[in-house]
Structure formats: structure tokens, C-alpha cells
Design a protein around this motif. Structure first.
Motif, PDB file in Angstrom:
ATOM      1  N   PRO A  19     -25.090   6.770  -3.495  1.00  0.00           N
ATOM      2  CA  PRO A  19     -25.693   7.831  -4.325  1.00  0.00           C
ATOM      3  C   PRO A  19     -24.669   8.679  -5.070  1.00  0.00           C
ATOM      4  O   PRO A  19     -24.984   9.287  -6.086  1.00  0.00           O
ATOM      5  N   ARG A  20     -23.428   8.694  -4.590  1.00  0.00           N
ATOM      6  CA  ARG A  20     -22.408   9.473  -5.292  1.00  0.00           C
ATOM      7  C   ARG A  20     -21.949   8.762  -6.564  1.00  0.00           C
ATOM      8  O   ARG A  20     -21.675   9.390  -7.577  1.00  0.00           O
ATOM      9  N   PRO A  23     -25.146   7.184 -10.279  1.00  0.00           N
ATOM     10  CA  PRO A  23     -25.469   7.926 -11.507  1.00  0.00           C
ATOM     11  C   PRO A  23     -24.244   8.202 -12.375  1.00  0.00           C
ATOM     12  O   PRO A  23     -24.291   8.025 -13.594  1.00  0.00           O
ATOM     13  N   LEU A  24     -23.128   8.610 -11.763  1.00  0.00           N
ATOM     14  CA  LEU A  24     -21.930   8.948 -12.542  1.00  0.00           C
ATOM     15  C   LEU A  24     -21.419   7.776 -13.369  1.00  0.00           C
ATOM     16  O   LEU A  24     -20.897   7.957 -14.471  1.00  0.00           O
ATOM     17  N   LEU A  27     -24.697   6.178 -15.867  1.00  0.00           N
ATOM     18  CA  LEU A  27     -25.142   7.030 -16.974  1.00  0.00           C
ATOM     19  C   LEU A  27     -24.024   7.356 -17.956  1.00  0.00           C
ATOM     20  O   LEU A  27     -24.255   8.018 -18.961  1.00  0.00           O
ATOM     21  N   LEU A  40     -31.198  18.240 -15.890  1.00  0.00           N
ATOM     22  CA  LEU A  40     -29.961  17.939 -15.159  1.00  0.00           C
ATOM     23  C   LEU A  40     -28.967  19.096 -15.244  1.00  0.00           C
ATOM     24  O   LEU A  40     -28.230  19.357 -14.297  1.00  0.00           O
ATOM     25  N   ARG A  41     -28.977  19.804 -16.380  1.00  0.00           N
ATOM     26  CA  ARG A  41     -28.078  20.957 -16.492  1.00  0.00           C
ATOM     27  C   ARG A  41     -28.568  22.141 -15.666  1.00  0.00           C
ATOM     28  O   ARG A  41     -27.807  23.046 -15.336  1.00  0.00           O
ATOM     29  N   ILE A  43     -29.781  21.806 -12.673  1.00  0.00           N
ATOM     30  CA  ILE A  43     -29.651  21.498 -11.238  1.00  0.00           C
ATOM     31  C   ILE A  43     -28.571  22.302 -10.499  1.00  0.00           C
ATOM     32  O   ILE A  43     -28.839  22.791  -9.403  1.00  0.00           O
ATOM     33  N   PRO A  44     -27.378  22.514 -11.078  1.00  0.00           N
ATOM     34  CA  PRO A  44     -26.377  23.287 -10.321  1.00  0.00           C
ATOM     35  C   PRO A  44     -26.888  24.665  -9.894  1.00  0.00           C
ATOM     36  O   PRO A  44     -26.634  25.086  -8.763  1.00  0.00           O
TER      37      PRO A  44
ATOM     38  N   HIS B  88     -27.375  13.480  -3.134  1.00  0.00           N
ATOM     39  CA  HIS B  88     -26.211  13.284  -3.999  1.00  0.00           C
ATOM     40  C   HIS B  88     -26.537  12.485  -5.267  1.00  0.00           C
ATOM     41  O   HIS B  88     -25.817  12.587  -6.256  1.00  0.00           O
ATOM     42  N   PHE B  89     -27.625  11.696  -5.244  1.00  0.00           N
ATOM     43  CA  PHE B  89     -28.096  11.035  -6.471  1.00  0.00           C
ATOM     44  C   PHE B  89     -28.294  12.078  -7.577  1.00  0.00           C
ATOM     45  O   PHE B  89     -27.857  11.920  -8.720  1.00  0.00           O
ATOM     46  N   LEU B  90     -28.995  13.130  -7.167  1.00  0.00           N
ATOM     47  CA  LEU B  90     -29.337  14.215  -8.090  1.00  0.00           C
ATOM     48  C   LEU B  90     -28.080  14.912  -8.605  1.00  0.00           C
ATOM     49  O   LEU B  90     -27.922  15.175  -9.794  1.00  0.00           O
ATOM     50  N   MET B  91     -27.169  15.196  -7.666  1.00  0.00           N
ATOM     51  CA  MET B  91     -25.947  15.914  -8.043  1.00  0.00           C
ATOM     52  C   MET B  91     -25.053  15.045  -8.916  1.00  0.00           C
ATOM     53  O   MET B  91     -24.433  15.528  -9.864  1.00  0.00           O
ATOM     54  N   SER B  92     -24.973  13.755  -8.592  1.00  0.00           N
ATOM     55  CA  SER B  92     -24.144  12.847  -9.366  1.00  0.00           C
ATOM     56  C   SER B  92     -24.666  12.733 -10.803  1.00  0.00           C
ATOM     57  O   SER B  92     -23.891  12.751 -11.763  1.00  0.00           O
ATOM     58  N   ALA B  93     -25.988  12.648 -10.952  1.00  0.00           N
ATOM     59  CA  ALA B  93     -26.586  12.569 -12.290  1.00  0.00           C
ATOM     60  C   ALA B  93     -26.323  13.857 -13.070  1.00  0.00           C
ATOM     61  O   ALA B  93     -26.015  13.836 -14.262  1.00  0.00           O
ATOM     62  N   SER B  94     -26.438  14.986 -12.372  1.00  0.00           N
ATOM     63  CA  SER B  94     -26.201  16.270 -13.024  1.00  0.00           C
ATOM     64  C   SER B  94     -24.728  16.431 -13.388  1.00  0.00           C
ATOM     65  O   SER B  94     -24.389  16.904 -14.475  1.00  0.00           O
TER      66      SER B  94
END
Lengths: 102, 239
Positions: A19-20, A23-24, A27, A40-41, A43-44, B88-94
Motif C-alpha cells: 500500500p505504500r 499509489p505513488l 499514479l 487527495l489534497r 487528506i493530510p 497507507h494506500f490513501l496516504m500514498s495516493a495523497s
């Protein structure tokens, strides 16, 4: 080192990395729809809210006041504009004093 | 098109180390306790260090210890680790939206260092974040996690009780310190954090969702709901 333990650790490492990394890398360079980009912006800031509450109040089991004192110390220090390190060390100091004197 | 690249990668790495120092402080008591618990669970120091070196995920490592102690099969422990880290899927995409573009292999390297804490530090930085900055943040956080896991196992003790208790505030205080500057500037940030906090409290106290899922659901719901409000009410007052 037991073989089972090594297998377990390597297995845990792989499923933690997936999962780490997906997406990185998947995408990269992709232009997402504007709405999705905005989400997505967001989310932090949303995740910070969820990471802080209710966890900060529950740092000592059965002693809500301890968490409240720590939370107030952190919030006040941050509100007056202290940098993150000062907020961290200041909150630790306040709770240390709290333990010694109360 | 990039506004960054004004600072050299060395300077950015150092800034990352600086920004990551509060994570290193916050990880210390947690890693020490992890090392101690790993020892009492029967892991050797080499196994303890290997787990912290390869997994680097606090919550998952803690849970694995209690599962190992209960004698559950490794397949179930690995599956459980995956579930715990789904957020972490969510955080990685963000994070991908926040980072400068870079070679895939570089992104694959720093992706390893993504935790709740490194993510929040890197993602709340103003403007785009650079690869070097991210590596700096992660390097110091990772170093603290690995070293203090080993120290905890080696000395078989954590910090004095008062300090252990007081330091349990550290990562939460860091989150507050990271959130506040943006919170003061933007009412939207206030709503994002507030709605997520309220939802997470609701899920946690009603026992509706387990902690890991509660954070994912609260974060995602808040990010979508607030964005929908912005979309339908226009940007007036919500910037």
C-alpha cells in the motif's frame, strides 16, 4: 534466527510495502480528475484531525485528565505560533511537571 | 513547471532531517517499548532489529507481537498486518499529489518510508515537496525507530515511568503543531480536521469500526464531504 520468524517478517514487510508503493508509482505523471485531486489534497488535514482525536485524550488508560492536560499544552503552544519541536518538547515538559506535582 | 528545485538536494535533505526530528523524538519511547515487548515475546535481538528494519510500521509490529504470543499462524499475522496498513494506500495516493515528479525507482525507494508521521510532516509542507526533503524526514524517523527498537531489546527496559508517560504525548503534540499553522489560515482546513476528528470519535466510542478502519473512514468521508460542500456552495467563505 528461526526460519518461521524470518518468513513472517519478510511476509509482513511485503504486505506493508504494497500500500505504500502502489499509489505513488502507479499514479506518477497521471492527471487525475480535478475533484479527485482536491480530495487527495484534503487528506493530510483530515487525517491529522483523525490522528489527533480521540487518541490524544486516551494516552493514559483510565486517566482522561492526563490526556486533556497534554492536549491543552500542545494546542496552546501551537496557537501562540511555537514551532513543531517546541510544541513537542513543551508538551512533554508540561506533562512531566504534572506527574511530579499532582 | 516546478516551482521547487531552488534549493539543492543537500539543503533539502537537511531540511528534511530537521523537520523529521520531532518524529524521531516521538518514536523513541514507542520503539524502546517495542524492543522490550519483543524480548518478552521471545524474539531475539536480531529478529527484533530485522522486523524494525524491514517493516517499519509501529502499529502493525505491536499487533504482530501479541499475535505471535498467542501462537497464531503466520499467514493470519501477515494478513492482519496488511489490514492494519491499508490506510497507507490513501496516504500514498495523497502524497503523490504533493511530491515533485521523479523517477519511478526513486519513488519506490522513499515509498518504503511512508508512515502516518512521515506522511503528515511531508504533506503539510508549503508548496511541493522534494524527493530529498522526503528522504531526510524518513531517514531520521527510520533511524530512530530501528536504533531504539534494538536498544529497548538490549537493555530490556524502556524509559523511567514518568518520562515514558510524559513522552506518550509527543507524536500527538507533533500532529497538533503541524495542523495549527494551516488551521489558522484556512477555514476549510478547520472543517476537514474537525469533521474527521468528530467522525473518528464517533466510530471509536461506539465501537462501530476498529481503530485502523475508523481513521481511514473518517479521513476519506471528511475529505469528500468538505470537498462536495465547496463544490456545491461555491468557493465563498471556504478557501
Amino acid at each position: 534466527m528461526s526460519m518461521t520468524m524470518v518468513l513472517l517478517i519478510v511476509g509482513m514487510a511485503i504486505v506493508t510495502y504494497i500500500p505504500r508503493v502502489l499509489p505513488l508509482t502507479l499514479l506518477e505523471g497521471k492527471e487525475l480528475p480535478p475533484f479527485l485531486q482536491s480530495v487527495l489534497r484534503n487528506i493530510p488535514f483530515a487525517v491529522l484531525g483523525a490522528l489527533i482525536f480521540p487518541g490524544i485524550l486516551l494516552i493514559q488508560e483510565g486517566n482522561l485528565l492526563f490526556g486533556v492536560v497534554g492536549a491543552l499544552a500542545a494546542i496552546i503552544l501551537a496557537l501562540i505560533g511555537a514551532n513543531v519541536m517546541i510544541v513537542v518538547l513543551g508538551s512533554i515538559a508540561v506533562l512531566s511537571l504534572y506527574i511530579f506535582f499532582i | 513547471m516546478q516551482m521547487i528545485a531552488t534549493a539543492s538536494s543537500g539543503i533539502e535533505f537537511k531540511r528534511g532531517l530537521q523537520a523529521g526530528t520531532s518524529i524521531a523524538v516521538g518514536y523513541m519511547p514507542i520503539a524502546l517499548t517495542f524492543g522490550l515487548l519483543a524480548k518478552t515475546t521471545g524474539l531475539t535481538i536480531a529478529e527484533t532489529l530485522l522486523m524494525s528494519l524491514l517493516v517499519f510500521a509501529g502499529a502493525a509490529q505491536y499487533i504482530s507481537l501479541s499475535l505471535i504470543a498467542s501462537g497464531i499462524g503466520i499467514g493470519i499475522i501477515i494478513f492482519n498486518t496488511f489490514i492494519v496498513n491499508i490506510r497507507h494506500f490513501l496516504m500514498s495516493a495523497s502524497l503523490n499529489e504533493k511530491m515533485e515528479e521523479d523517477r519511478l525507482w526513486k519513488k519506490a525507494i522513499y515509498a518504503f518510508g511512508l508512515t502516518d508521521e512521515t506522511f503528515t510532516v511531508i504533506a503539510t509542507r508549503e508548496g511541493k515537496s522534494t524527493t530529498s526533503f522526503a528522504l531526510g524526514v524518513m531517514f531520521i524517523a527510520y533511524g530512530s525507530w530501528v536504533i531504539f527498537s534494538g536498544v529497548g531489546h538490549f537493555i530490556g527496559a524502556s524509559l523511567p515511568a514518568f518520562l515514558q508517560a510524559a513522552m506518550s504525548i509527543a507524536l500527538y503534540a507533533m500532529f497538533v503543531g503541524l495542523l495549527m499553522p494551516s488551521l489558522k489560515k484556512s477555514i476549510k482546513v478547520f472543517y476537514l480536521a474537525g469533521v474527521a476528528a468528530a467522525l473518528n470519535c464517533l466510530f471509536t466510542f461506539t465501537g462501530l469500526l476498529e481503530t485502523g478502519w475508523a481513521i481511514v473512514a473518517a479521513t476519506l468521508l471528511s475529505s469528500v464531504i468538505v470537498e462536495l460542500v465547496v463544490l456545491f456552495r461555491g468557493r465563498v467563505g471556504l478557501t
